[in-house]
Design a protein around this motif. Structure first.
Motif, PDB file in Angstrom:
ATOM      1  N   UNK A   1       0.823  -1.266  -0.050  1.00  0.00           N
ATOM      2  CA  UNK A   1       0.017   0.292  -0.042  1.00  0.00           C
ATOM      3  C   UNK A   1       0.864   1.144   0.050  1.00  0.00           C
ATOM      4  N   UNK A   2       2.082   1.106   0.576  1.00  0.00           N
ATOM      5  CA  UNK A   2       2.986   2.346   0.503  1.00  0.00           C
ATOM      6  C   UNK A   2       3.310   2.733  -0.833  1.00  0.00           C
ATOM      7  N   UNK A   3       3.647   1.621  -1.681  1.00  0.00           N
ATOM      8  CA  UNK A   3       3.850   2.098  -3.003  1.00  0.00           C
ATOM      9  C   UNK A   3       2.922   2.877  -3.650  1.00  0.00           C
ATOM     10  N   UNK A   4       1.521   2.330  -3.532  1.00  0.00           N
ATOM     11  CA  UNK A   4       0.658   2.917  -3.979  1.00  0.00           C
ATOM     12  C   UNK A   4       0.238   4.242  -3.509  1.00  0.00           C
ATOM     13  N   UNK A   5       0.570   4.577  -2.426  1.00  0.00           N
ATOM     14  CA  UNK A   5       0.493   5.755  -1.724  1.00  0.00           C
ATOM     15  C   UNK A   5       1.428   6.825  -2.251  1.00  0.00           C
ATOM     16  N   UNK A   6       2.566   6.338  -2.626  1.00  0.00           N
ATOM     17  CA  UNK A   6       3.733   7.123  -3.091  1.00  0.00           C
ATOM     18  C   UNK A   6       3.112   7.725  -4.586  1.00  0.00           C
TER      19      UNK A   6
END
Lengths: 385, 291
Positions: free
Chosen positions: A310-315
């Motif tokens: 999810x952090x990659x998608x947030x970025x």
């Protein structure tokens, strides 16, 4: 003929440049533990990052102002060492000049990296550390996508009181995660729950016999294990082999099929754990992630992987919202505003940079299945947790 | 309270037995060759991995896996002695640097080969329980104590009753005089290193199944063994035995009165105290000029 050749060469060069302009690459910085005593949970984190990059690039990348961008990762191994983490963060900000950094596994290392993120105005999203104070420092470039200790403990404290599991004993890692977890639970529980034993162990220690003796002496009705999968499996085996039948209470690391494989249903029957990602819960995003994770890595997914995914998608969402893939400050401002449905639930950072993903409590059933018992509206039968 | 003391006594004797094995290996190498091998802990860890490999992939028998692990570690010891430690024999500082480097090389090599996740190995001795009053222990607890007792006795008989053992003791006392009576020191050094590494392999193969097999599993036992040989007396075999068992029991019993996270503080506090009042250790010999 000569002119024709020059014209053709020029045309080819222009075409190549145009094609290049249509397909750029954004490098995201990653800090995690790839070696050292915490390399195993670091691997789950990396699995999440790699799967997200593969998913995004496999779908053709993401588009910004008419240009398609693909992702690549620049990974540094911090070994859960604060000095190495700070050095890696500085290198990512200066030498690699990445627009955003993700990861970190250990709270003290995240604390060492955070000021550097602020100094160089590169947003840092941590995906695993749980020490609650990390997001209390007023650092505008620091974000946390996973639930912190307070968020994780709140539901569990309610469950413990409802079932009167007292006195409660703790065996916890002798670090921010373990000590923070114990302090967090103590703050949430009435005094008569605190008369049990509290024992800490260092990362890498595997002998829990001393704790078990003390827990037996304290007459604890429940034992909360604040640790990861490997020591958790070992502690439970030693507790049960030593003949203690106290209620076991664990962390998200202890609610997976991988954990069952390390022990067996007899050891786990009746154990409860807080969980930020029950992999077999009847929730669409979780099911989809679990399927793609299993297809790529051949095993059930892990909460650390989901949070990192999810952090990659947030970025990416932040870069799209900011309209830039290079300006860290603009990406930070966008991160503070974004909201999207992640694998772990709705993602929205508060004014301190802390997200508030859902927290579940799951319980091991007799046959080796799990069930969700909290939140009560999602409570389900065995086989769906 | 009596139950708790008995429980901790058995746990302490079990862990102390492991420290004895580690300490004996380090004492042999230091006593005979004057080499301080800080990589002994990772050799112990490799012993665990070898036992796992032989148990699951080749033999299916735990006793055979232990023996194969010891043999493999002995061969690794031979290679290390010949390739690295032989040339560094008279240079303590370089031995320390080389052995610290070996730790990183071997640990990261193991992560590359087996991955970062800890391995489990469950022979029958780990899954079977022995009830002692209200207490319950795995059979492996007593296997460890028994096998280490047997290994120590065998090593003692080897050192005192065989020609090779006598040669090792002679070389440790006076290498030049040993050459005069026809002993080949290089051969003795190689055999010493092989025996020490085999003991580390035995330790890893015994402890790994009870707990977990992972790249850092030898770190803590190595530090405790180092403390044991300093407390017992550098180079003293009885010192290694008393020191190892003593540390195991002290660290276990101390947790009945102080929090468990102070366990190591107690052990290293005893070590510092010993260095202050009797730096040559319980069984060590005071060297002229030594404080």
């Amino acid at each position: 003929m000569g002119r024709l050749r020059i014209a053709a060469a020029l045309a080819a060069a222009l075409c190549a440049q145009a094609a290049h302009a249509q397909d750029e690459t954004v490098t995201i910085g990653i800090v995690t533990a790839e070696t050292g005593p915490l390399a195993a949970p670091g691997k789950f984190q990396m699995n999440g990052f790699n799967l997200a990059v593969e998913t995004i690039n496999g779908a053709g990348g993401f588009e910004l102002d008419g240009t398609t961008y693909k992702l690549e990762l620049q990974v540094y191994d911090t070994r859960c060492n604060a000095a190495e983490g700070a050095s890696a963060m500085q290198r990512l900000a200066t030498v690699d000049a990445v627009p955003i950094v993700l990861g970190e596994l250990c709270s003290p290392v995240a604390a060492a990296e955070a000021p550097i993120a602020q100094d160089f105005q590169v947003p840092l999203i941590i995906t695993v550390p749980t020490a609650a104070n990390l997001t209390e420092e007023g650092n505008p470039f620091f974000f946390r996508i996973n639930a912190n200790n307070h968020q994780l403990n709140r539901a569990l404290a309610e469950y413990i009181q409802a079932n009167e599991i007292k006195p409660l004993a703790f065996i916890a890692w002798n670090n921010d995660a373990g000590r923070g977890g114990v302090n967090g639970m103590h703050a949430l529980l009435p005094d008569d729950y605190k008369d049990g034993y509290v024992g800490y162990f260092n990362v890498g220690e595997v002998d829990f016999s001393n704790h078990i003796t003390n827990i037996r002496n304290a007459g604890a009705k429940g034992i909360m294990l604040l640790m990861d999968e490997e020591p958790g499996a070992l502690a439970i085996r030693q507790i049960r082999d030593a003949g203690l039948d106290a209620q076991l209470v664990g962390t998200l690391a202890m609610g997976s099929n991988r954990f069952l494989d390390r022990l067996n249903a007899t050891y786990l029957n009746g154990m409860v754990q807080y969980n930020s990602f029950p992999p077999t819960a009847p929730i669409e995003n979780i099911k989809a992630f679990n399927d793609s994770y299993k297809a790529k890595y051949g095993e059930e997914s892990h909460g650390f992987a989901a949070q990192s995914y999810d952090a990659v998608f947030a970025a990416v969402e932040a870069m799209k919202a900011a309209g830039t893939t290079t300006d860290g400050s603009a990406i930070r401002d966008a991160l503070a505003e974004i909201s999207f449905d992640g694998v772990i639930g709705p993602i929205k950072f508060d004014e301190k940079g802390q997200a508030a993903p859902p927290v579940y409590i799951t319980e091991w059933c007799e046959g080796g299945d799990r069930k969700v018992i909290f939140p009560t509206e999602l409570a389900s039968d065995c086989g769906s947790g | 309270m009596a139950t708790a003391i008995l429980e901790q006594l058995i746990n302490g004797a079990m862990m102390g037995s492991i420290y004895v094995l580690m300490a004996l290996g380090m004492v042999l190498i230091y006593g005979v060759m004057h080499v301080l091998n800080f990589a002994h802990g990772v050799l112990f860890m490799v012993g665990g991995y070898m036992a796992h490999l032989f148990f699951f992939n080749l033999t299916g028998s735990y006793p055979l896996a232990i023996i194969c692990s010891m043999i493999t570690l002995a061969l690794i010891g031979m290679v290390l002695e010949r390739l690295i430690f032989r040339s560094l024999r008279d240079n303590l500082r370089m031995q320390i640097v080389a052995s610290l480097g070996l730790i990183l090389i071997i640990q990261n090599g193991v992560v590359q080969l087996w991955g970062p996740h800890a391995l489990q190995m469950r022979p029958q001795t780990v899954d079977s329980l022995v009830k002692v009053g209200q207490l319950s222990f795995t059979v492996q607890h007593f296997v460890i104590i028994g096998v280490v007792t047997l290994a120590v006795t065998t090593l003692y008989l080897f050192l005192t009753r065989t020609r090779l053992g006598t040669a090792m003791r002679a070389t440790s006392q006076h290498p030049e005089a040993a050459v005069v009576v026809g002993i080949n020191p290089n051969r003795v050094y190689t055999i010493t290193f092989m025996i020490a590494c085999a003991l580390a392999g035995l330790g890893g193969a015994l402890l790994g199944p009870l707990f977990l097999i992972f790249p850092q599993m030898g770190d803590a036992p190595m530090l405790k063994a180092l403390s044991a040989i300093i407390i017992g007396g550098m180079g003293s075999v009885p010192g290694a035995i008393v020191g190892g068992l003593g540390i195991g029991i002290v660290e276990s019993m101390s947790t009945l009165v102080v929090p468990t996270d102070y366990r190591d503080t107690i052990v290293f506090g005893v070590l510092i105290l010993m260095l202050l009042i009797r730096p040559w250790g319980i069984f060590g010999v005071r060297v002229r000029g030594e404080h």
